[in-house]
Design an enzyme around this catalytic site. Sequence first.
Site, mmCIF file in Angstrom:
data_model
loop_
_atom_site.group_PDB
_atom_site.id
_atom_site.type_symbol
_atom_site.label_atom_id
_atom_site.label_comp_id
_atom_site.label_asym_id
_atom_site.label_seq_id
_atom_site.Cartn_x
_atom_site.Cartn_y
_atom_site.Cartn_z
ATOM 1 N N ASP A 252 -50.358 4.293 -20.747
ATOM 2 C CA ASP A 252 -50.499 4.924 -19.444
ATOM 3 C C ASP A 252 -51.550 4.204 -18.601
ATOM 4 O OD1 ASP A 252 -51.297 8.289 -18.236
ATOM 5 O OD2 ASP A 252 -49.929 6.752 -17.462
ATOM 6 N N LYS B 10 -49.467 -0.676 -15.052
ATOM 7 C CA LYS B 10 -48.051 -0.766 -15.460
ATOM 8 C C LYS B 10 -47.609 -2.198 -15.769
ATOM 9 C CE LYS B 10 -48.745 3.354 -14.748
ATOM 10 N NZ LYS B 10 -49.319 4.079 -15.911
ATOM 11 N N ASP C 188 -45.585 6.095 -20.164
ATOM 12 C CA ASP C 188 -45.499 6.919 -18.958
ATOM 13 C C ASP C 188 -45.067 6.043 -17.782
ATOM 14 O OD1 ASP C 188 -47.760 8.843 -16.865
ATOM 15 O OD2 ASP C 188 -45.656 9.177 -17.346
ATOM 16 N N ASN C 189 -44.511 6.664 -16.736
ATOM 17 C CA ASN C 189 -44.254 6.018 -15.446
ATOM 18 C C ASN C 189 -43.265 4.863 -15.456
ATOM 19 O OD1 ASN C 189 -47.683 6.338 -15.525
ATOM 20 N ND2 ASN C 189 -46.465 7.583 -14.109
ATOM 21 N N GLU D 185 -45.839 13.417 -11.974
ATOM 22 C CA GLU D 185 -46.722 14.577 -12.136
ATOM 23 C C GLU D 185 -46.952 15.296 -10.802
ATOM 24 O OE1 GLU D 185 -47.350 11.520 -13.342
ATOM 25 O OE2 GLU D 185 -49.276 10.760 -12.691
#
Length: 214
Positions: A141, A144, A169-170, A199
Site C-alpha cells: 500500500d 504504486k 491495494d489501489n 476508500e
Amino acid sequence: TRSTRPQRMLKAVQKKATKGDPESVISAIDYFCKHSEWAMNVGDEKGSILDSVVTEVNPSTVLELGTYCGYSTVRIARLLSPGTKFITLEFNPANVTIARQIIAYAGLQDKVTVVEGSSGDLIPQMKERFGITTFDFIFLDHWKDRYLPDIKLFEECGLLRKGSVLLADNVICPGAPEYLEYVRNSPRYESRYYPAHLEYTKVEDGLEKSVFLE
Ligand SMILES: CNc1ncnc2c1ncn2[C@@H]1O[C@H](/C=C/CNC(=O)c2cc(-c3ccc(F)cc3)cc(O)c2O)[C@H](F)[C@H]1O
Ligand SMILES: [Mg+2]
C-alpha cells in the site's frame, strides 16, 4: 504552524476512541475520514476484504509496505495470533511518529514493529536484521509505481515460499498497471481481483490477491 492531516487524525483517535480498543480506533479513523477529512487509509470496505484474507491466511510472518498512519496496521495486527512476526515499513519519519502513537493507542504496540526506511533498502535486510526466512502475507500500500520492483525484490531475496500471499491495494485507483500485468501473466502467481471502491468514495477500486506458486 498548521497541523498536518496525520496529526489531526491522531487527535481524532485520542478524542473519540477507547484506549486499548482496536475496533474503536478503526471506527474513529473511518469517522474522521468520512466526516472531517478524506485520507488514504484502506478504509472500511476494502478493510473488510483485508480482514478476511488475513484471517484465511492466518500468517506467522507479515510485512506491510507503507504504514502511513497505521490504520491498516491496526486492522491486521488485531487479527494476528500471539507470536506472529509483523513488520511494517514507512519512510516518512513524521508518519512513523503518528503511526506508532495510533498503534499504541489501540494497544497493539507489542504485535508489530514499525521500521523507518524505504522498502528498497529494507527488503534485502529482512533476513539478517529481523530473522525472517519467508513472509506468509504481504500487504502492498505504498507508492504504486514501487509495487512491481518490490515484488521482484521479494523473489530475488528468496522471501516468498509456495503459498505466500500478496495483497495489493489501489490496483485500479490510483492504479498499478505494470504490477497487475506482471502478477496476472506470470506463471509463478495465481491472482484474483476483489472489486470494491476507493476508500470513503463511490469511485471504483479493488484489491489484487496473488499467491506465489513456486
Ligand atoms: C517506495 N518505498 C517505500 N518504503 C516505505 N514507505 C513508503 C514507500 N513508498 C511510500 N511510502 C510511504 O507509504 C505511504 C504512501 C502511500 C501511497 N498511497 C497512495 O498514494 C494512495 C493514494 C490514493 C488516492 C486515490 C485517489 C486520489 F484522488 C488520491 C489518492 C489512495 C490510496 O489508498 C493510496 O494508498 C506514505 F505516505 C509514504 O511515506
Ligand atoms: Mg491504499
